[in-house]
Design an enzyme around this catalytic site. Structure first.
Site, PDB file in Angstrom:
ATOM      1  N   HIS A  65      31.731  48.629  45.185  1.00 38.18           N
ATOM      2  CA  HIS A  65      32.363  49.924  45.432  1.00 38.18           C
ATOM      3  C   HIS A  65      32.158  50.430  46.856  1.00 38.18           C
ATOM      4  O   HIS A  65      31.158  50.118  47.497  1.00 38.18           O
ATOM      5  CB  HIS A  65      31.809  50.968  44.458  1.00 38.18           C
ATOM      6  CG  HIS A  65      32.089  50.650  43.030  1.00 38.18           C
ATOM      7  ND1 HIS A  65      31.242  50.988  42.015  1.00 38.18           N
ATOM      8  CD2 HIS A  65      33.128  50.011  42.439  1.00 38.18           C
ATOM      9  CE1 HIS A  65      31.739  50.588  40.862  1.00 38.18           C
ATOM     10  NE2 HIS A  65      32.881  49.985  41.099  1.00 38.18           N
ATOM     11  N   LYS A  74      23.971  55.261  51.147  1.00 39.70           N
ATOM     12  CA  LYS A  74      23.158  55.577  49.978  1.00 39.70           C
ATOM     13  C   LYS A  74      21.844  54.835  49.974  1.00 39.70           C
ATOM     14  O   LYS A  74      21.764  53.682  50.416  1.00 39.70           O
ATOM     15  CB  LYS A  74      23.943  55.318  48.692  1.00 39.70           C
ATOM     16  CG  LYS A  74      24.467  53.909  48.555  1.00 39.70           C
ATOM     17  CD  LYS A  74      25.427  53.727  47.384  1.00 39.70           C
ATOM     18  CE  LYS A  74      26.755  54.343  47.561  1.00 39.70           C
ATOM     19  NZ  LYS A  74      27.820  53.519  48.028  1.00 39.70           N
ATOM     20  N   ASP A 175      36.817  48.540  37.077  1.00 43.98           N
ATOM     21  CA  ASP A 175      36.280  47.411  37.838  1.00 43.98           C
ATOM     22  C   ASP A 175      37.008  46.106  37.542  1.00 43.98           C
ATOM     23  O   ASP A 175      36.921  45.153  38.308  1.00 43.98           O
ATOM     24  CB  ASP A 175      34.783  47.256  37.572  1.00 43.98           C
ATOM     25  CG  ASP A 175      33.957  48.348  38.242  1.00 43.98           C
ATOM     26  OD1 ASP A 175      34.521  49.092  39.069  1.00 43.98           O
ATOM     27  OD2 ASP A 175      32.759  48.453  37.944  1.00 43.98           O
TER      28      ASP A 175
END
Length: 191
Positions: A65, A74, A175
């Site tokens: 992603h 992140k 996905d």
């Protein structure tokens, strides 16, 4: 026993493996996996905007992603369980463009990775797990995107045998329908 923060560079620029502060005693342990001050003292800028957690069953693959714009760096840590975490460099001007790296993240080893903007991220859950994300940009659903977990051009060597093989893989519908790396290049040319 007290263990201080450690920051380890990887082959992908900006992708950093972090060993958090940890103190063990007869009660158990105290872990600090983020400190803006300590990160900045080590040359890392990562100001928190959003924190979230995922709980996943063994065999789940959360695909590769990224956000098309307003990319979301992140800090990722498996706080309970075991995941095989993967980062793919999608920055077209990077020396490691299209390179992927994998990390065993477990609740026990407490390691975490700082995923920079311009990289795709995903993981295979090797045992039921909880994963924490500490993001320096918020999630925007309208920019959410990704690349297929089994893209032949990226060729990630997922440890599928540890979950019972490819037939045991669990994928969300979103996905299952992600683009290939070639489609990503045609659409974006890289980041």
């Amino acid at each position: 026993m007290i263990r201080k923060f450690e920051f380890k560079s990887t082959d992908i620029a900006g992708l950093i493996e972090v060993v958090p502060f940890n103190a063990d005693d007869i009660r158990g342990c105290f872990t600090k996996d983020y400190s803006q001050e300590i990160f900045e003292q080590n040359g890392i800028s990562h100001e928190l905007k959003e924190v979230f957690y995922t709980t996943s069953h063994k065999g789940v693959i959360r695909a590769l992603h990224f956000q098309q714009v307003k990319q979301q760096p992140k800090l990722v840590r498996c706080i309970w369980g075991h995941v095989y975490d993967v980062v793919v460099d999608l920055r077209k001007d990077s020396a490691t463009f299209r390179k992927w790296l994998g990390f065993d993240l477990t609740g026990e080893n407490q390691r975490e990775i700082l995923v920079p903007a311009g990289c795709a991220h995903g993981y295979l859950v090797l045992e039921k797990s909880i994963v924490a994300y500490k993001c320096s940009e918020k999630f925007y659903g309208e920019y959410d995107d990704g690349i297929m977990w089994n893209d032949k051009d990226i060729n990630i060597q997922w440890p599928l045998a540890k979950v019972g093989g490819i037939e045991k893989v669990i994928l969300a519908d979103k996905d299952k329908n992600l683009q290939s790396f070639a489609q990503f290049i045609n659409c974006f040319g890289g980041f």
